[in-house]
Write a protein that holds these residues in place. Structure first.
Motif, PDB file in Angstrom:
ATOM      1  N   GLY A   1     -59.540  -4.143   8.539  1.00 53.60           N
ATOM      2  CA  GLY A   1     -58.880  -5.386   8.161  1.00 53.60           C
ATOM      3  C   GLY A   1     -58.566  -6.256   9.357  1.00 53.60           C
ATOM      4  O   GLY A   1     -58.734  -5.851  10.509  1.00 53.60           O
ATOM      5  N   HIS A   2     -58.119  -7.448   9.061  1.00 53.36           N
ATOM      6  CA  HIS A   2     -57.638  -8.385  10.080  1.00 53.36           C
ATOM      7  C   HIS A   2     -56.149  -8.588   9.887  1.00 53.36           C
ATOM      8  O   HIS A   2     -55.677  -8.686   8.757  1.00 53.36           O
ATOM      9  N   ARG A   3     -55.444  -8.667  11.002  1.00 53.72           N
ATOM     10  CA  ARG A   3     -54.034  -9.035  10.986  1.00 53.72           C
ATOM     11  C   ARG A   3     -53.921 -10.433  11.595  1.00 53.72           C
ATOM     12  O   ARG A   3     -54.386 -10.674  12.705  1.00 53.72           O
ATOM     13  N   HIS A   4     -53.299 -11.345  10.846  1.00 56.88           N
ATOM     14  CA  HIS A   4     -52.983 -12.686  11.329  1.00 56.88           C
ATOM     15  C   HIS A   4     -51.463 -12.788  11.323  1.00 56.88           C
ATOM     16  O   HIS A   4     -50.800 -12.240  10.439  1.00 56.88           O
ATOM     17  N   VAL A   5     -50.899 -13.488  12.307  1.00 59.66           N
ATOM     18  CA  VAL A   5     -49.443 -13.553  12.435  1.00 59.66           C
ATOM     19  C   VAL A   5     -48.991 -14.987  12.647  1.00 59.66           C
ATOM     20  O   VAL A   5     -49.604 -15.736  13.426  1.00 59.66           O
ATOM     21  N   ARG A   6     -47.913 -15.344  11.967  1.00 55.95           N
ATOM     22  CA  ARG A   6     -47.262 -16.652  12.155  1.00 55.95           C
ATOM     23  C   ARG A   6     -45.816 -16.396  12.528  1.00 55.95           C
ATOM     24  O   ARG A   6     -45.140 -15.571  11.909  1.00 55.95           O
ATOM     25  N   HIS A   7     -45.363 -17.103  13.562  1.00 53.72           N
ATOM     26  CA  HIS A   7     -43.997 -16.963  14.035  1.00 53.72           C
ATOM     27  C   HIS A   7     -43.160 -18.157  13.618  1.00 53.72           C
ATOM     28  O   HIS A   7     -43.678 -19.284  13.541  1.00 53.72           O
ATOM     29  N   ARG A   8     -41.876 -17.918  13.367  1.00 48.61           N
ATOM     30  CA  ARG A   8     -40.967 -19.018  13.032  1.00 48.61           C
ATOM     31  C   ARG A   8     -40.899 -19.981  14.211  1.00 48.61           C
ATOM     32  O   ARG A   8     -40.826 -19.567  15.357  1.00 48.61           O
ATOM     33  N   GLY A   9     -40.907 -21.249  13.894  1.00 52.07           N
ATOM     34  CA  GLY A   9     -40.759 -22.275  14.920  1.00 52.07           C
ATOM     35  C   GLY A   9     -42.019 -22.464  15.705  1.00 52.07           C
ATOM     36  O   GLY A   9     -42.101 -23.099  16.698  1.00 52.07           O
TER      37      GLY A   9
END
Length: 182
Positions: free
Chosen positions: A174-182
């Motif tokens: 699988g792929h992991r994508h990440v979004r951070h607050r701000g």
């Protein structure tokens, strides 16, 4: 459980309304799950109205427990609305910095920017709603054989981070994508 979010229209698609699931959504859910692509990517496809009713009830319980928030994504119509997708925020735990976001798009709505707009709306809501409890990171996971999900992740502000090895119940890496607050 009266949260309603909105996503703006684009040049090729109307605005979206994101709301809690209702019993009235059962027939549209079963219809969406008839799509072979959705069935292939979903661990528990909904084939009957009884399954869809249980699924809706389970999502309402997730809202009540405050850990799992599933949104029906709809396009407004002159005489009502059309179900076009689902976005889910899961594993929300006070004091934990991360949670996961997932989604599916109904077959007729694919390719019109529905998923990126809906995932972005729920991400923004999550970071605002759970900032005080420490949420600062959202993950979007998908199998490597799903390039459309890579595009949705990138368009939604989730850059690619890493490849994850296959592990049950997922038969492929699988792929992991990440979004951070701000």
């Amino acid at each position: 459980m009266s949260v309603t979010l909105r996503a703006a229209p684009t040049a090729v698609a109307p605005g979206l309304v994101l709301r809690c699931w209702r019993v009235e959504d059962v027939d549209a859910l079963v219809e969406a799950h008839r799509d072979p692509e959705l069935r292939a990517r979903t661990r528990n496809p909904l084939a009957t109205p009884a399954q869809a009713r249980r699924w809706v009830a389970g999502n309402r319980q997730g809202w009540a427990a405050g850990r799992r928030f599933s949104f029906a994504v709809c396009e407004p119509l002159p005489d009502g609305e059309r179900l076009v997708a689902c976005v889910l925020l899961k594993d929300v735990v006070p004091g934990r910095a991360d949670a996961e976001i997932g989604y599916w798009t109904a077959g007729p709505a694919r390719g019109r920017g529905v998923a990126p707009r809906a995932v972005d709306a729920v991400s923004r809501w999550a970071f605002t709603r759970f900032a005080a409890t420490g949420l600062s990171r959202l993950e979007l996971l998908h199998q490597v054989d799903n390039p459309a999900s890579c595009r949705v992740a990138e368009k939604s502000g989730f850059p690619f981070v890493e490849v994850l090895p296959a592990r049950p119940p997922f038969p492929r890496d699988g792929h992991r994508h990440v979004r951070h607050r701000g």
